[in-house]
Scaffold this active site. Structure first.
Site, PDB file in Angstrom:
ATOM      1  CG  HIS A  45      -1.530   1.481   1.597  1.00 50.58           C
ATOM      2  ND1 HIS A  45      -2.635   1.926   0.527  1.00 50.58           N
ATOM      3  CD2 HIS A  45      -1.477   2.177   2.535  1.00 50.58           C
ATOM      4  CE1 HIS A  45      -2.950   3.056   1.055  1.00 50.58           C
ATOM      5  NE2 HIS A  45      -2.444   3.216   2.240  1.00 50.58           N
ATOM      6  CG  HIS A  57       1.219   6.766   4.504  1.00 51.75           C
ATOM      7  ND1 HIS A  57       1.747   5.947   3.359  1.00 51.75           N
ATOM      8  CD2 HIS A  57      -0.029   6.540   4.674  1.00 51.75           C
ATOM      9  CE1 HIS A  57       0.543   5.403   3.113  1.00 51.75           C
ATOM     10  NE2 HIS A  57      -0.389   5.684   3.852  1.00 51.75           N
ATOM     11  CD  GLU A 109      -3.080   5.273  11.434  1.00 52.98           C
ATOM     12  OE1 GLU A 109      -4.156   5.001  11.240  1.00 52.98           O
ATOM     13  OE2 GLU A 109      -2.850   5.970  10.543  1.00 52.98           O
ATOM     14  CG  ASP A 110      -1.345   1.065  10.693  1.00 54.12           C
ATOM     15  OD1 ASP A 110      -2.138   1.295  11.849  1.00 54.12           O
ATOM     16  OD2 ASP A 110      -1.519   1.420   9.512  1.00 54.12           O
ATOM     17  CG  ASP A 115      -3.593   6.846   2.701  1.00 57.33           C
ATOM     18  OD1 ASP A 115      -3.384   5.624   2.504  1.00 57.33           O
ATOM     19  OD2 ASP A 115      -4.255   7.282   3.752  1.00 57.33           O
ATOM     20  CG  ASP A 147     -22.949  19.403 -22.781  1.00 58.04           C
ATOM     21  OD1 ASP A 147     -23.529  18.742 -22.142  1.00 58.04           O
ATOM     22  OD2 ASP A 147     -22.861  20.553 -22.323  1.00 58.04           O
TER      23      ASP A 147
END
Length: 735
Positions: free
Chosen positions: A48, A72, A76-77, A139, A259
């Site tokens: 990812h 990134h 967090e993870d 992301d 259009d």
């Protein structure tokens, strides 16, 4: 999964001076940090951040942004910390990564509050360095591309958040390509049937119109070359979400879109933009009102281009965008196209505020939004700022309603619930009474006032902006008109059965509907009210053995007190309402044009309470009321089935007014019109229309439509007019 050297090679293509060692360190660190973590699809989690970095290389961004993309999710993870990232990669990258880290440890009551706090943190980080936004958009872009692997209960929430926050942010930053794909991916999740329908129709149209696109590209390029303009011409279809949005805004079907194709003409200079515009307008007819000059007046997100729409080959409407290649880069990549992000030097926050109006707007907006708002308020106000093409209003209980620009309280009412729209009679905007046709603004609190007796007027269809409101008004109007005709038809049918001495029940009519080619008794009554079925046919369908009486028998039955013949020898008699004793119970009561029946008055002269009246059933229109002395009735003498007994049903204290017409012959003298109008006004009459004709040099004839309470009121006005010196003659017109 992309290999380490492949990522470096992608960056080196647009930045030969890239720091290869930095990219290698970030690649290895992120891969080890995520270790054996897996995505919902079963792929290694590291795939990812790697895909996010690849998306940013397509935008040709600097090394710090690419490294931040790789890292990134580490804080967090994984077990990584900001201090560790700062030690290995520097303060700038550590700050970027921290800005991309969601808040996880806050004790927030609602998911909405958590979402709002995460958004607040993200936007404040963006205010310091817009590269945080670029990584976050990439992301979200990759997450939307892999949305099918997300648990079903989360998909709609993620898609809606993308439409509410991230697609508008991309638009505000001028990143149109990313915005369009985000919108399409969210649209496919939230409205799969609509998405499939539109893509199928566009595909079918592509097969039919493929040659047209190539033909226009070739013709335009050749024509520009003949004028000495070197240009690149690209044709493309509109995106599914864009098509859907236009269908919703204009409440039209796919077939009515004119259009669906757009062309970009890319030239080398601003001067050539205007020269190319002249060539386009010379070759094809312009569609009036569709030219916009965003070069002389750029959009707030720095977008610059000339827009026009012409009628091209095969009468196809074609949208044209004419701009330079530099403008094209800004149009596609927006803020990411600025030279600041092509290398890692400079002070991002300070330099960009001068270079990009879009980022200057964003920073100012974030400063305003972050002042003392609760999480939920911050989220709502952010949406208000981002959706410049929508208005967000609130119900008194705080529910947020999103509407298109120029929406009215009518649209708001139907957005709340169809029943609220159908029964709306008024509204309050921010606590003050306001017309239902007011244009709503961002942040308005709207309270809809309802009445169960209300039926939406047909005129609302032209006022409403949203497709939902227009469709609901059409349905309600049709239902109301049908109910009126059905009510009238039921009364006529009951009266017809009574006249021939047969018992009437709706069940009996319902059983006879197959013989009348109708689906229900209600359909039968509506058809009778519209004059499409004769009552004799209904009686015969219910009582097959019944034989209609001969004209002589009808004449004998009609005789009796209170009836008169309109014309000798025609065998028709009509009821004259001379008083309560003389009135027949089966005569249909008439209140006027605002009553429960589809009623209108004779077009030339009308009728007022006190007049002896008769009703004529007009197919498709209902009942037209005529005074009994009207000469127009002679035109209906050969259609006895259309005549109806009617009587007034008006309260003496009623404020209702009724139409009448008078002809006044007056001297041609100064002030004569003022005296006549004054006499009508002094008596409480209302002038609804006025026509003047010169009969001679000395006299004028005035045809005046007045509204009065009843016959006595009209006679009093006529008497007053006759007493005026300037008036020679006054006569009432009997329609």
């Amino acid at each position: 999964m992309m290999r380490q050297y492949e990522l470096v090679e992608r960056v080196r293509r647009y930045n030969p001076n890239t720091d290869e060692a930095l990219l290698d360190r970030a690649y290895v660190y992120a891969m080890r940090a995520h270790g054996s973590q897996l995505r919902a699809s079963g792929d290694p989690y590291f795939s990812h951040p790697l895909e996010v970095a690849a998306i940013l290389t397509d935008l040709k961004l600097d090394d710090a942004t690419i490294v931040s993309a790789l890292l990134h999710d580490t804080i967090e993870d994984t077990s990584a910390t900001k201090a560790e990232i700062e030690r290995l990669f520097g303060q700038q990258i550590a700050t970027l990564v921290e800005g991309l880290t969601k808040i996880k440890k806050l004790d927030l009551v609602s998911k909405q509050a958590k979402q709002a706090e995460n958004l607040r943190k993200l936007l404040l980080a963006i205010a310091d360095d817009v590269r945080v936004l670029l990584v976050k958009l990439a992301d979200r872009f990759h997450n939307m591309r892999t949305l099918k692997w997300v648990p079903p209960e989360k998909r709609d929430r993620v898609a809606q958040e993308t439409l509410d926050i991230y697609a508008p942010l991309a638009a505000r930053m001028g990143m149109q390509d990313m915005r369009e794909e985000l919108e399409d991916l969210a649209f496919r999740q939230l409205s799969p049937e609509a998405y499939e329908s539109i893509t199928t129709r566009v595909s079918e149209l592509r097969q039919v119109n493929g040659p047209v696109v190539q033909e226009i590209e070739r013709e335009l390029k050749d024509e520009l070359a003949r004028r000495g303009i070197v240009a690149e011409v690209k044709g493309r279809e509109k995106r599914p979400f864009s098509i859907w949005g236009k269908m919703e805004r204009k409440a039209i079907g796919f077939e009515q879109l004119s259009d669906l194709y757009g062309f970009r003409v890319l030239v080398s200079s601003v001067e050539d933009c205007y020269r190319a515009l002249g060539v386009v307008h010379t070759k094809w007819a312009i569609v009036p009102g569709r030219f916009k000059d965003y070069i002389s007046t750029p959009k707030p997100n720095d977008y610059r281009s000339l827009h026009t729409t012409v009628v091209g080959p095969r009468r196809q409407r074609v949208e044209m965008q004419i701009r330079t290649k530099d403008m094209e880069e800004i149009a596609e990549y927006g803020i990411a196209a600025h030279a600041l992000y092509k290398d890692a030097s400079g002070a991002p926050g300070e330099m960009l505020s001068h270079e990009s109006r879009a980022y200057a707007w964003l920073r100012k907006t974030i400063e305003n939004l972050s002042q003392g708002l609760s999480p939920e308020e911050f989220l709502e106000h952010t949406k208000l700022e981002l959706f410049h093409d929508q208005v967000f209003c609130f119900t008194p209980k705080g529910r947020l309603i999103a509407l298109p620009r120029k929406a009215t309280p009518i649209d708001f009412a139907y957005a709340v619930h169809t029943d609220v729209g159908n029964t709306a009679v008024g509204c309050k905007i921010n606590g003050s009474i306001a017309p239902l046709v007011s244009e709503l603004k961002n942040g308005d609190e709207v309270e809809i006032i309802t009445s169960k007796a209300q039926t939406p007027p047909g005129a609302w269809e032209t006022i409403a902006v949203t497709g939902k409101a227009r469709a609901a008004v059409r349905r309600a109007t049709r239902a109301a008109v049908r109910a009126q005709y059905a009510g009238l038809g039921r009364k006529i049918t009951e009266r017809a059965f009574t006249r021939v001495g047969k018992p009437f029940t709706e069940d009996a009519v319902a059983k006879a509907t197959p013989r009348l080619a109708r689906a229900s008794a209600e359909d039968v009554f509506a058809a009778i009210g519209r004059g499409e079925i004769k009552t004799d046919d209904v009686i015969r369908a219910v009582y097959p053995d019944w034989v209609p009486p001969r004209p002589e028998e009808r004449s004998e039955r009609a005789s009796g007190e209170g009836w008169f013949e309109l014309k000798r020898g025609h065998n028709l008699k009509f009821k004259i309402p001379e008083g309560a004793k003389a009135e027949r119970l089966d005569a249909i009561p008439i209140r006027g044009i605002n009553g429960d029946l589809p009623v209108r008055f004779a077009p030339d002269g009308g009728a007022v309470p006190g007049d002896r009246i008769v009703g004529i059933l007009t197919p498709g229109e209902g009942i037209t009321i005529y005074p009994i002395q009207s000469a127009s009735l002679q035109g209906f003498e050969d259609a006895p089935e259309r005549w109806l007994d009617v009587r007034w049903d008006v309260d003496e204290l009623s404020e209702g007014r009724f139409p009448a017409r008078i002809v006044v012959t007056a001297r041609n003298a100064p002030g004569s019109l003022a005296q006549i109008a004054g006499a009508i006004g002094d008596r409480g009459g209302n002038i609804d229309g006025l026509q003047m004709h010169a009969r001679s040099a000395d006299f004028h004839e005035m045809v005046i439509d007045v509204e009065v309470f009843d016959l006595r009121h009209l006679n009093a006005i006529i008497a007053d007019l006759k007493a005026r010196d300037v008036v020679s003659q006054v006569e009432r017109v009997n329609g």
